[in-house]
Design an enzyme around this catalytic site. Structure first.
Site, PDB file in Angstrom:
ATOM      1  N   ASN A 210      10.932 -19.974  23.646  1.00  0.00           N
ATOM      2  CA  ASN A 210      10.452 -20.608  22.513  1.00  0.00           C
ATOM      3  C   ASN A 210      10.761 -21.336  21.691  1.00  0.00           C
ATOM      4  O   ASN A 210      12.439 -20.034  21.486  1.00  0.00           O
ATOM      5  CB  ASN A 210       9.029 -19.493  22.197  1.00  0.00           C
ATOM      6  N   ASP A 306       1.947  -6.957  26.237  1.00  0.00           N
ATOM      7  CA  ASP A 306       2.654  -7.025  24.953  1.00  0.00           C
ATOM      8  C   ASP A 306       3.467  -5.560  23.660  1.00  0.00           C
ATOM      9  O   ASP A 306       2.452  -4.777  24.329  1.00  0.00           O
ATOM     10  CB  ASP A 306       1.400  -6.611  23.739  1.00  0.00           C
ATOM     11  N   PHE A 323       3.274  -9.680  13.466  1.00  0.00           N
ATOM     12  CA  PHE A 323       3.610 -11.251  12.804  1.00  0.00           C
ATOM     13  C   PHE A 323       2.292 -11.822  13.774  1.00  0.00           C
ATOM     14  O   PHE A 323       1.936 -11.504  14.828  1.00  0.00           O
ATOM     15  CB  PHE A 323       4.923 -11.501  12.946  1.00  0.00           C
ATOM     16  N   LYS A 337      -6.222 -10.418  15.102  1.00  0.00           N
ATOM     17  CA  LYS A 337      -5.236  -9.665  15.913  1.00  0.00           C
ATOM     18  C   LYS A 337      -4.989  -8.073  15.012  1.00  0.00           C
ATOM     19  O   LYS A 337      -4.501  -7.034  15.678  1.00  0.00           O
ATOM     20  CB  LYS A 337      -3.963 -10.084  15.522  1.00  0.00           C
TER      21      LYS A 337
END
Ligand code: C5P
Length: 401
Positions: A210, A306, A323, A337
């Site tokens: 990414n 995760d 974040f 989240k």
């Protein structure tokens, strides 16, 4: 012995309703053996009588700039020289504005202008006044000049509204001052940071990744070290020079990052997940380069673990900060989240804005924690990282109490 013992704190009180809480602050500071001298603005005396502060501090209260007697006893220059720290609590919007432009129209503003000692502000005001861009610009400018801002906090306000603007509680202000005197706000605290992207191999020459540059995570690691923390950085592949920290562990894939974090996290007080970890990886990386062929090749993906949620779920785990990079519905997704991953804090980054959030030297964050939020406006990533670390330090110490 308290790190505050024998320190000299000039407590400046400006004119807001939270001035009554400054009386408690003076009492708590005296209880820690701090030498306290109180300077009040004219408007502060409309809320609390100087005699209250005189009784609590054991010292005469200073009020006037252009007073021959007062200047002969201890004038504004002597007061500024006397102090190890100047703490303004409450700091009103008006006082903050004056400080920003260097107005010295009464004793307290003149002392601040003449001071070489660090200045700390605990703002308190109506939530609309706090959010007003005039106040936000003033606060940001003061932060950039090295003035420390404690709070404000979320909650019920004297004006009957609810929101951000309450003065930080006196005990929390004392704790933040103590941390500042014993080094940085994270002095001796172990902090584990992840940064950068991960690469998920498709074959020996290709990968999925990414657009993370790692700049924000590296700036956060550095800011934590500057605040006195012992920082370990687990970094994905980036082209940045190594920051000045205790240890750096280089990894490539999400799996390697997960292992590197889990091997080290048990001894950490704070975990900050700033990495842009790939959410999916190819089920099986090919060992040989895949040859071009006709048709539509299929890539089968599986979810990566995760890391952040894994850390947050640990029994006796660290204070955990995540974040969230979002293109839309920033607040809603970030709050979700925060809850779903059971985090202590989340820093949300709006990557949908025209100049994007990736690979830029500037950033803006909105930070959420249970019952609170704060905007860290657009500034160089190093500046934003320092502010984020100061906020993490505040919340970390408040959680421990
Ligand atoms: O769920 P989402 O990927 O948007 O959450 C982002 C946060 O979760 C970041 O702090 C990131 O470092 C962390 N994360 C992680 N492991 C993953 C995916 C995300 O630690 N596999």
């Amino acid at each position: 012995m308290s790190p505050l013992a024998n320190k000299r704190i000039l407590l400046g009180v400006s004119g807001g309703i939270a001035a009554y809480k400054a009386a408690e602050l003076a009492r708590l500071l005296r209880a820690e053996d701090v030498g306290v001298k109180v300077v009040m603005t004219r408007s502060a005396t409309a809320f609390v009588a100087p005699l209250t502060f005189q009784a609590l501090s054991g010292q005469p209260v200073s009020l006037e700039l252009l007073d021959a007697h007062a200047e002969a006893a201890m004038g504004h220059i002597d007061l500024a020289r006397w102090a190890d720290r100047i703490l303004i609590a409450p700091a009103t919007a008006d006082f903050i504005a004056k400080l920003r432009i260097g107005i010295a129209d009464e004793l307290l503003t003149a002392v601040c202008l003449a001071a070489e000692a660090p200045i700390v502000l605990a703002p308190a005001m109506n939530r609309v006044m706090w959010h007003n861009s005039a106040t936000q610009n003033n606060v940001q400018c003061l932060r950039n000049r090295g003035i420390k801002i404690l709070g404000p906090m979320e909650g019920a306000q004297a004006c009957g509204e609810t929101g951000l603007g309450r003065m930080m509680e006196p005990a929390d202000i004392c704790a933040a001052l103590a941390a500042a005197f014993s080094g940085g706000i994270l002095n001796g605290v172990s902090v584990l940071v992840t940064a950068g992207p991960t690469r998920e191999a498709i074959d020996p020459v290709r990968y999925i990744s990414n657009r993370s540059s790692g700049k924000m995570g590296y700036a956060v690691a550095e800011a934590a070290a500057e605040a006195g923390a012992e920082v370990t950085l687990v970094s994905g592949p980036v082209s940045l020079s190594a920051p000045d920290i205790k240890a750096i562990v280089k990894v490539e894939s999400a799996r390697e990052m997960y292992q590197a974090v889990m091997e080290r996290v048990a001894s950490q007080a704070i975990f900050i997940g700033a990495a842009a970890v790939a959410d999916y990886r190819p089920v099986a990386a090919q060992t040989k380069k895949i040859k071009k062929e006709a048709g539509r090749p299929q890539l089968i993906l599986e979810k990566t673990d995760d890391i952040l949620a894994g850390v947050a779920q640990l029994d006796d785990g660290p204070f955990t900060v995540g974040f969230a990079a979002e293109t839309d519905n920033l607040e809603e997704y970030a709050q979700r989240k925060l809850q779903n991953k059971a985090l202590d804090m989340i820093a949300a980054n709006w990557v949908g804005r025209p100049d994007g959030g990736f690979d830029h030297d500037e950033n803006a964050l909105t930070v959420f924690w249970p019952n609170g939020q704060r905007l860290l406006p657009m500034a160089p990533k190093r500046v934003v990282a320092k502010q984020l670390i100061a906020l993490i330090g505040e919340r970390f110490h408040a959680n421990k109490r």
